[in-house]
Design a protein around this motif. Structure first.
Motif, PDB file in Angstrom:
ATOM      1  N   THR A  12       0.856  -1.183   0.000  1.00  0.00           N
ATOM      2  CA  THR A  12       0.000   0.000   0.000  1.00  0.00           C
ATOM      3  C   THR A  12       0.896   1.239   0.000  1.00  0.00           C
ATOM      4  O   THR A  12       2.128   1.130   0.081  1.00  0.00           O
ATOM      5  CB  THR A  12      -0.906   0.031   1.247  1.00  0.00           C
ATOM      6  OG1 THR A  12      -0.077   0.226   2.395  1.00  0.00           O
ATOM      7  CG2 THR A  12      -1.721  -1.254   1.383  1.00  0.00           C
ATOM      8  N   SER A  13       0.285   2.391  -0.017  1.00  0.00           N
ATOM      9  CA  SER A  13       1.059   3.634   0.032  1.00  0.00           C
ATOM     10  C   SER A  13       1.783   3.799   1.367  1.00  0.00           C
ATOM     11  O   SER A  13       2.703   4.613   1.484  1.00  0.00           O
ATOM     12  CB  SER A  13       0.150   4.835  -0.232  1.00  0.00           C
ATOM     13  OG  SER A  13      -0.873   4.894   0.734  1.00  0.00           O
ATOM     14  N   ALA A  14       1.403   3.016   2.369  1.00  0.00           N
ATOM     15  CA  ALA A  14       2.088   3.075   3.668  1.00  0.00           C
ATOM     16  C   ALA A  14       3.559   2.676   3.540  1.00  0.00           C
ATOM     17  O   ALA A  14       4.385   3.090   4.357  1.00  0.00           O
ATOM     18  CB  ALA A  14       1.382   2.178   4.685  1.00  0.00           C
ATOM     19  N   CYS A  80       6.321   7.823  10.915  1.00  0.00           N
ATOM     20  CA  CYS A  80       6.603   6.872   9.829  1.00  0.00           C
ATOM     21  C   CYS A  80       6.960   5.486  10.346  1.00  0.00           C
ATOM     22  O   CYS A  80       6.692   4.485   9.691  1.00  0.00           O
ATOM     23  CB  CYS A  80       7.759   7.383   8.979  1.00  0.00           C
ATOM     24  SG  CYS A  80       7.468   8.962   8.189  1.00  0.00           S
ATOM     25  N   TYR A  81       7.600   5.434  11.509  1.00  0.00           N
ATOM     26  CA  TYR A  81       8.098   4.183  12.080  1.00  0.00           C
ATOM     27  C   TYR A  81       7.025   3.493  12.913  1.00  0.00           C
ATOM     28  O   TYR A  81       7.197   3.246  14.094  1.00  0.00           O
ATOM     29  CB  TYR A  81       9.296   4.454  12.973  1.00  0.00           C
ATOM     30  CG  TYR A  81      10.644   4.210  12.373  1.00  0.00           C
ATOM     31  CD1 TYR A  81      10.842   3.314  11.349  1.00  0.00           C
ATOM     32  CD2 TYR A  81      11.757   4.884  12.864  1.00  0.00           C
ATOM     33  CE1 TYR A  81      12.093   3.094  10.825  1.00  0.00           C
ATOM     34  CE2 TYR A  81      13.017   4.669  12.346  1.00  0.00           C
ATOM     35  CZ  TYR A  81      13.183   3.771  11.325  1.00  0.00           C
ATOM     36  OH  TYR A  81      14.417   3.549  10.818  1.00  0.00           O
ATOM     37  N   ILE A  82       5.910   3.198  12.302  1.00  0.00           N
ATOM     38  CA  ILE A  82       4.844   2.464  12.975  1.00  0.00           C
ATOM     39  C   ILE A  82       4.684   1.143  12.236  1.00  0.00           C
ATOM     40  O   ILE A  82       4.505   1.125  11.017  1.00  0.00           O
ATOM     41  CB  ILE A  82       3.532   3.274  13.012  1.00  0.00           C
ATOM     42  CG1 ILE A  82       3.754   4.538  13.853  1.00  0.00           C
ATOM     43  CG2 ILE A  82       2.386   2.428  13.557  1.00  0.00           C
ATOM     44  CD1 ILE A  82       2.595   5.486  13.890  1.00  0.00           C
ATOM     45  N   LYS A  92       0.475  12.668   3.623  1.00  0.00           N
ATOM     46  CA  LYS A  92      -0.131  13.987   3.823  1.00  0.00           C
ATOM     47  C   LYS A  92      -0.043  14.412   5.284  1.00  0.00           C
ATOM     48  O   LYS A  92       0.245  15.576   5.581  1.00  0.00           O
ATOM     49  CB  LYS A  92      -1.577  13.991   3.344  1.00  0.00           C
ATOM     50  CG  LYS A  92      -2.238  15.348   3.450  1.00  0.00           C
ATOM     51  CD  LYS A  92      -3.585  15.361   2.801  1.00  0.00           C
ATOM     52  CE  LYS A  92      -4.256  16.696   2.938  1.00  0.00           C
ATOM     53  NZ  LYS A  92      -3.873  17.682   1.997  1.00  0.00           N
ATOM     54  N   GLU A  93      -0.294  13.503   6.205  1.00  0.00           N
ATOM     55  CA  GLU A  93      -0.205  13.839   7.627  1.00  0.00           C
ATOM     56  C   GLU A  93       1.216  14.229   8.024  1.00  0.00           C
ATOM     57  O   GLU A  93       1.414  15.198   8.763  1.00  0.00           O
ATOM     58  CB  GLU A  93      -0.679  12.663   8.480  1.00  0.00           C
ATOM     59  CG  GLU A  93      -2.163  12.406   8.393  1.00  0.00           C
ATOM     60  CD  GLU A  93      -2.590  11.086   9.005  1.00  0.00           C
ATOM     61  OE1 GLU A  93      -3.793  10.979   9.331  1.00  0.00           O
ATOM     62  OE2 GLU A  93      -1.757  10.168   9.164  1.00  0.00           O
ATOM     63  N   LEU A  98       5.083  18.591   9.236  1.00  0.00           N
ATOM     64  CA  LEU A  98       6.344  19.284   8.983  1.00  0.00           C
ATOM     65  C   LEU A  98       6.123  20.713   8.501  1.00  0.00           C
ATOM     66  O   LEU A  98       6.872  21.621   8.874  1.00  0.00           O
ATOM     67  CB  LEU A  98       7.192  18.497   7.980  1.00  0.00           C
ATOM     68  CG  LEU A  98       7.793  17.199   8.528  1.00  0.00           C
ATOM     69  CD1 LEU A  98       8.445  16.402   7.406  1.00  0.00           C
ATOM     70  CD2 LEU A  98       8.794  17.494   9.636  1.00  0.00           C
ATOM     71  N   GLU A  99       5.100  20.932   7.697  1.00  0.00           N
ATOM     72  CA  GLU A  99       4.788  22.294   7.249  1.00  0.00           C
ATOM     73  C   GLU A  99       4.426  23.188   8.435  1.00  0.00           C
ATOM     74  O   GLU A  99       4.866  24.334   8.511  1.00  0.00           O
ATOM     75  CB  GLU A  99       3.635  22.274   6.243  1.00  0.00           C
ATOM     76  CG  GLU A  99       4.036  21.745   4.885  1.00  0.00           C
ATOM     77  CD  GLU A  99       2.850  21.527   3.950  1.00  0.00           C
ATOM     78  OE1 GLU A  99       1.681  21.574   4.401  1.00  0.00           O
ATOM     79  OE2 GLU A  99       3.104  21.294   2.762  1.00  0.00           O
TER      80      GLU A  99
END
Length: 106
Positions: A12-14, A80-82, A92-93, A98-99
């Motif tokens: 997946t995109s994950a 990310c490291y989940i 997006k999250e 970061l934005e």
């Protein structure tokens, strides 16, 4: 590679979000993920560690840093490291986080 890639689970995109961890890890530590693992045996060991849900270590000085940039990167890395792809932050999250942090630091 992500745990689901090594475990031959659906892609997946994950996976792309997990890949961001390598970038953030390198930015924080100056090292590649599992860089201490050398050769074929090191590759197999890093694969096993990833499948088991282990993460590469980060020096305590970085973890405890009060530098706002390091804090932001560490939080992004944590998103990310989940292990479970369905629980991992989306691209997006991570980008939105970061934005916002960037705007706070201006």
């Amino acid at each position: 590679r992500s745990p689901e890639e090594y475990a031959q689970r659906p892609r997946t995109s994950a996976i792309d979000v997990w890949a961001l961890d390598s970038i953030f890890y390198h930015m924080l530590t100056g090292k590649k993920v599992w860089s201490e693992k050398k050769g074929w045996s090191g590759l197999l060991e890093s694969r096993k560690l990833t499948i088991e849900g282990n993460l590469p270590s980060i020096d305590g000085a970085i973890l405890n840093s009060t530098d706002p940039v390091k804090q932001a990167l560490k939080k992004a890395l944590d998103m990310c490291y989940i292990y479970e792809p369905s629980e991992r932050g989306t691209a997006k999250e991570v980008a939105t986080y970061l934005e916002k942090r960037y705007e706070d630091l201006k």
